[in-house]
Design an enzyme around this catalytic site. Structure first.
Site, PDB file in Angstrom:
ATOM      1  N   VAL A  17       4.268   5.219  -0.294  1.00 53.69           N
ATOM      2  CA  VAL A  17       3.674   4.151   0.520  1.00 53.69           C
ATOM      3  C   VAL A  17       2.166   4.360   0.570  1.00 53.69           C
ATOM      4  CG1 VAL A  17       3.640   2.989   2.756  1.00 53.69           C
ATOM      5  CG2 VAL A  17       5.751   4.074   1.963  1.00 53.69           C
ATOM      6  N   ILE A  61      -3.385   7.051   0.559  1.00 50.58           N
ATOM      7  CA  ILE A  61      -3.607   6.898   2.003  1.00 50.58           C
ATOM      8  C   ILE A  61      -2.579   7.780   2.712  1.00 50.58           C
ATOM      9  CG2 ILE A  61      -3.731   5.264   3.905  1.00 50.58           C
ATOM     10  CD1 ILE A  61      -3.961   3.021   1.843  1.00 50.58           C
ATOM     11  N   ASP A  98       8.450  -5.677  -2.274  1.00 49.29           N
ATOM     12  CA  ASP A  98       7.757  -4.386  -2.379  1.00 49.29           C
ATOM     13  C   ASP A  98       7.278  -3.942  -0.989  1.00 49.29           C
ATOM     14  OD1 ASP A  98       6.127  -2.296  -4.003  1.00 49.29           O
ATOM     15  OD2 ASP A  98       4.588  -3.310  -2.822  1.00 49.29           O
ATOM     16  N   LYS A 113       8.461  -0.565   1.486  1.00 49.37           N
ATOM     17  CA  LYS A 113       7.515   0.378   2.101  1.00 49.37           C
ATOM     18  C   LYS A 113       7.620   0.337   3.621  1.00 49.37           C
ATOM     19  CE  LYS A 113       4.352  -0.012  -1.832  1.00 49.37           C
ATOM     20  NZ  LYS A 113       3.252  -0.840  -2.377  1.00 49.37           N
ATOM     21  N   GLY A 143      -2.350   2.822  -8.353  1.00 50.34           N
ATOM     22  CA  GLY A 143      -3.240   3.390  -9.359  1.00 50.34           C
ATOM     23  C   GLY A 143      -2.826   4.814  -9.682  1.00 50.34           C
TER      24      GLY A 143
END
Lengths: 439, 439
Positions: free
Chosen positions: B134, B138, B203, B207, B304
């Site tokens: 998730v 972060i 999606d 999460k 990423g």
């Protein structure tokens, strides 16, 4: 089930009282999360007689912080007295030397004695946790120490002082002067009667030294931080920043440069589109640039009893779970000394505000002097002064504000150029210079 | 010094390759931070023959993920293959049952089988870490699991899908339609050829189910999440939001209500001044409302290769340091079942856009129908339609957009009022309804 973690708390001010309350209220959740109960078994504070809305029945009252720290019935010593020296220092050291874990919110103490205390923790096996010392409930210590354990950090910067950000926000939004906003902040309890520690940047410097240590493995040292406060910022700087696409924030910045780790606290122009520029009022924020990844920004309350207590209790929960992180992320012997960055060698963009005596001649002079130092300009704004004649032309005696934004250059070059401009006697007063930090 | 942690990696796509590289590059820092070396000893991927710019000399190539997971030389199994089922599921389960620790970035698998895997981790003593699942780098999993261990959470919400936020940002900034922006996002690689998983909110729902479990102790279950995507959002909604002081974001929201934990994903109006409203493009953000403290917002790259790998390596470092958090923060047996919230009972403010056939009569009708349902209006905006006559009055046939913002009410009441308005035949087409989330 393991025996509960026995917690001793020194200091029962707003934060201490809230920690006692939170541990009681969250006792089931804490036990579930850490696999072990958490219980406050002893406390101490300056005055036992003081009326508190706390139920302390069944909790031992220790005669002194040192007694509490040495109490064999205490596994985890929580220091919430504050102050960069005694009695906090000796008490924490005694607790660590007895192999206990320590939790504190005391940034001043860590900035001054952090390395010594981390060494004691390392030697005797206890945890030394201080999430609340920087950004209160914002999990910045944990993020730097654990969340980015596998990523090199190239820069960490943030708004670490709510008082300054409150003042700058009001100055910007209401066009007020620094002095007016400070007075209001004092009236509202956001600033101390002696505001120097906050507005001159020292509070931010202490916190930055801690973040730099975690990010770059430097020995935490407030003396290695260059510091400038916000008292010289004028409403016209904030207006000009707005027009040019910037906001002014008091930032603490620690950055890896070719010349070493640069740690500095100063008013800073940040692009309006950056996450940090959106942070208003007493809110704090920290941005971390990890190598090869886009920035991570953590925003939240940087102070306040409940927010600070939340971080303290999370630290206690980590102790209960048996987590023993190295206090500064690395073994103390691997921490490196760092010295104050010579700001004349700082490289970056600059905002410069001058009062030109006579627009036409001054512009040419400034352009020449900047060119001599090989400084390129991103933009130049000439403002009409308050005193204009009927045709909108400046009155003879009224100086005209000229605002320049430079591309990246060295601070040295900027000051050499400005000294030359002053010698040319085409400006009145001293130029205002504010560093720009790009995201 | 303890023996190094031996890591086995299944899956050598962008993330897997970056994890191998990062562990090599950061080996000294990892050893210093975790008190123990970290070494990749074995890998596997679909094709061994595929050309990779990775130096895999000295690293064992396992025949299958299951073989890798069962290899007695592997202490920590890292699953980076993806997919909500096999071969990831069996391999992870085998590793956990052998007492190994597991690190994964696989949100789909956790949303579907998280509880089962957490149970295996708990029983056999290994860690089961999934920070990257998730919000990539972060640190939201760590923050909910550890950083707020002592604080009750009342709400957690966020922008968890970069594709949707990219599309909404471009629609807002350039006035483009959803279809145009989707096409661009696909061209730029921000959206899949089959975009449904992203733009229809699935999606985000996976999460959110994970975040809800950590925040509220629910059994992670995608089926408990109400889901609505962004394809019905029109540029005029974003324009109207802007005028009214809001922005539209696809949010995942998990909130404690009197009726239980509500989990929902839908386009949401958020106040322009909120931290979450500032988040643009592919960036993700999560806001956590802790009880009694101001919100904490974490902003950063949600996807990423490098950002995901950064979180995976931090999870591996936690394993090396011996940290064994409960995968969902609490023992599995304490996680509670949760069911899909009946949205008709949702309470909140609403944005409503209607096309009125005839302004004067319609306004009166709408006002009456809303009043019948006891709905109060915060604001009402009447927009001039494209087709106006020379006097600025709407052309006879052109419907006039009317935009309403309600105070908090129940969704049920909103739909009853709108059905009545439709029966009155004063509007054309179906009304657009967007929920408002206050900060």
């Amino acid at each position: 089930m393991v025996a509960p973690l026995r917690v001793g708390i020194a200091g029962l001010g707003t934060v201490g009282a809230e920690v006692v309350r939170l541990i009681e209220e969250q006792s089931r959740a804490l036990a579930e999360r850490s696999g072990r109960g958490v219980r406050v078994v002893a406390v101490t504070a300056r005055s036992k007689a003081k009326k508190r809305s706390l139920d302390l029945r069944g909790i031992h009252w220790a005669k002194s912080p040192l007694d509490l720290a040495s109490d064999p019935n205490v596994d985890c010593f929580v220091e919430l007295m504050g102050g960069s020296g005694e009695p906090a220092l000796s008490a924490i050291e005694a607790a660590l030397k007895a192999g206990k874990s320590v939790v504190t919110a005391n940034k001043a103490l860590i900035a001054k004695h952090g390395v010594r205390l981390a060494k004691a923790a390392e030697k005797h096996g206890g945890a030394f946790n201080y999430e609340a010392a920087v950004g209160a409930a914002i999990p910045v210590i944990k993020t730097l120490r654990e969340g980015l354990a596998g990523t090199g950090v190239s820069r960490v910067y943030g708004i670490l002082n709510g008082t300054c950000n409150y003042i700058l926000t009001r100055m910007e939004q209401e066009g007020l002067s620094f002095a007016e906003c400070l007075k209001d902040a004092q009236r509202l309890g956001y600033a101390e009667a002696n505001p120097s520690f906050d507005v001159d940047g020292h509070d931010t410097a202490q916190k930055l030294a801690i973040l730099a240590s975690l990010a770059f493995g430097t020995r935490v040292a407030q003396s290695a931080v260059y510091v400038e406060g916000i008292s010289s910022i004028a409403p016209e700087d904030l207006r000009a920043a707005e027009e040019l696409g910037y906001r002014v924030k008091l930032l603490g910045v620690a950055v890896r440069t070719a010349k070493g780790i640069e740690q500095r606290v100063h008013p800073t122009m940040v692009p309006k589109s950056s996450s940090i520029a959106q942070v208003m009022g007493v809110t704090n924020a920290v941005t971390i640039d990890g190598e090869g990844i886009p920035p991570i920004t953590l925003v939240g309350p940087g102070a306040g009893g409940a927010a600070t207590a939340s971080a303290v209790v999370a630290d206690i929960a980590d102790v209960a779970r048996g987590i023993r992180a190295k206090p500064f992320g690395r073994p103390v012997e691997r921490l490196r000394d760092t010295t104050k960055a010579p700001m004349e060698r700082h490289e970056g963009g600059y905002y410069i505000r001058l009062m030109a005596r006579d627009l036409a001649g001054t512009a040419a002079t400034i352009a020449t002097r900047l060119a001599e130092q090989k400084i390129s300009l991103e933009s130049i704004v000439q403002r009409h002064p308050e005193g204009v004649d009927a045709n909108g032309a400046p009155k003879k005696a009224a100086p005209v504000p000229v605002i320049l934004i430079t591309y990246a250059t060295s601070e040295d070059a900027v000051y050499r150029a400005l000294e030359a401009v002053q010698r040319d006697k085409v400006i009145s007063g001293r130029p205002q210079v504010i560093r720009i930090e790009k995201n």
